[in-house]
Motif scaffolding. Structure first.
Motif, mmCIF file in Angstrom:
data_model
loop_
_atom_site.group_PDB
_atom_site.id
_atom_site.type_symbol
_atom_site.label_atom_id
_atom_site.label_comp_id
_atom_site.label_asym_id
_atom_site.label_seq_id
_atom_site.Cartn_x
_atom_site.Cartn_y
_atom_site.Cartn_z
ATOM 1 N N THR A 66 54.607 37.977 18.324
ATOM 2 C CA THR A 66 53.801 39.103 18.760
ATOM 3 C C THR A 66 54.520 40.387 18.411
ATOM 4 O OG1 THR A 66 52.856 37.832 20.569
ATOM 5 C CG2 THR A 66 52.742 40.212 20.763
ATOM 6 N N ALA A 67 53.822 41.287 17.741
ATOM 7 C CA ALA A 67 54.377 42.602 17.415
ATOM 8 C C ALA A 67 53.795 43.610 18.400
ATOM 9 C CB ALA A 67 54.029 42.966 15.975
ATOM 10 N N TRP A 68 54.661 44.334 19.092
ATOM 11 C CA TRP A 68 54.248 45.250 20.143
ATOM 12 C C TRP A 68 54.027 46.652 19.602
ATOM 13 C CZ3 TRP A 68 53.053 43.528 24.942
ATOM 14 C CH2 TRP A 68 53.401 42.208 25.233
ATOM 15 N N PHE A 69 52.978 47.309 20.065
ATOM 16 C CA PHE A 69 52.687 48.682 19.696
ATOM 17 C C PHE A 69 53.552 49.628 20.531
ATOM 18 C CE2 PHE A 69 48.057 47.123 19.032
ATOM 19 C CZ PHE A 69 48.367 46.663 17.758
ATOM 20 N N SER B 137 48.109 46.151 23.807
ATOM 21 C CA SER B 137 49.510 46.525 23.636
ATOM 22 C C SER B 137 50.198 45.872 22.451
ATOM 23 C CB SER B 137 50.294 46.161 24.903
ATOM 24 O OG SER B 137 49.754 46.822 26.009
ATOM 25 N N ASN B 138 49.527 44.894 21.834
ATOM 26 C CA ASN B 138 50.199 44.190 20.750
ATOM 27 C C ASN B 138 49.205 43.616 19.735
ATOM 28 O OD1 ASN B 138 49.380 41.445 21.635
ATOM 29 N ND2 ASN B 138 50.722 41.866 23.372
ATOM 30 N N THR B 139 49.755 43.096 18.661
ATOM 31 C CA THR B 139 48.932 42.578 17.574
ATOM 32 C C THR B 139 48.148 41.328 17.974
ATOM 33 O OG1 THR B 139 50.889 41.431 16.735
ATOM 34 C CG2 THR B 139 50.322 43.538 15.710
ATOM 35 N N GLN B 140 48.702 40.522 18.833
ATOM 36 C CA GLN B 140 47.993 39.314 19.267
ATOM 37 C C GLN B 140 46.694 39.685 19.992
ATOM 38 O OE1 GLN B 140 50.438 36.567 21.433
ATOM 39 N NE2 GLN B 140 48.780 35.108 21.739
ATOM 40 N N CYS C 83 47.399 43.357 11.181
ATOM 41 C CA CYS C 83 47.904 42.753 12.420
ATOM 42 C C CYS C 83 48.548 41.398 12.138
ATOM 43 C CB CYS C 83 46.787 42.621 13.452
ATOM 44 S SG CYS C 83 46.312 44.188 14.200
ATOM 45 N N MET D 155 52.524 40.400 12.623
ATOM 46 C CA MET D 155 52.967 39.234 13.400
ATOM 47 C C MET D 155 53.931 38.359 12.604
ATOM 48 S SD MET D 155 49.742 38.056 15.728
ATOM 49 C CE MET D 155 50.698 36.780 16.542
ATOM 50 N N PRO E 246 54.798 47.102 13.213
ATOM 51 C CA PRO E 246 53.691 47.087 14.175
ATOM 52 C C PRO E 246 52.905 48.398 14.210
ATOM 53 C CG PRO E 246 55.685 46.233 15.193
ATOM 54 C CD PRO E 246 56.061 46.743 13.845
ATOM 55 N N ARG F 205 48.964 49.029 14.092
ATOM 56 C CA ARG F 205 48.300 49.790 15.158
ATOM 57 C C ARG F 205 47.372 50.842 14.561
ATOM 58 N NH1 ARG F 205 48.364 54.412 17.991
ATOM 59 N NH2 ARG F 205 47.973 54.274 20.240
#
Length: 88
Positions: free
Chosen positions: A3-6, A24-27, A52, A56, A62, A66
């Motif tokens: 998971t990549a967080w914004f 909040s994240n790519t997932q 996205c 990941m 990220p 976003r």
């Protein structure tokens, strides 16, 4: 995949009632892009989904994913724009 967080959440309005979601994240973004997207198949939708997924897998920062998601959400008219208060 990870998971990549914004750096900050993307606020969108989803569903018939327009419920507000903070992604909040790519997932979370991929889930929305693949299950509940009104303009699925548009170029911005496809670009956001690809970005996205690349974020990941670590191939893209990220924040780039976003920004692609924000553009797709804006195109689909679901982005909740954050209004900054005026400072005097």
């Amino acid at each position: 995949m990870q998971t990549a967080w914004f750096s900050k959440p993307v606020v969108v309005s989803v569903g018939v009632a327009g419920g507000i979601r903070n992604l909040s994240n790519t997932q979370q973004a991929i889930e929305l892009l693949t299950t509940h997207w009104r303009d699925a198949g548009s170029l911005k939708h496809q670009s956001a989904l690809r970005a996205c997924r690349r974020a990941m897998s670590g191939d893209l920062p990220p924040e780039i994913a976003r920004e692609a998601f924000v553009e797709a959400a804006r195109e689909a008219h679901i982005l909740v724009e954050q209004v900054q208060p005026d400072r005097e």
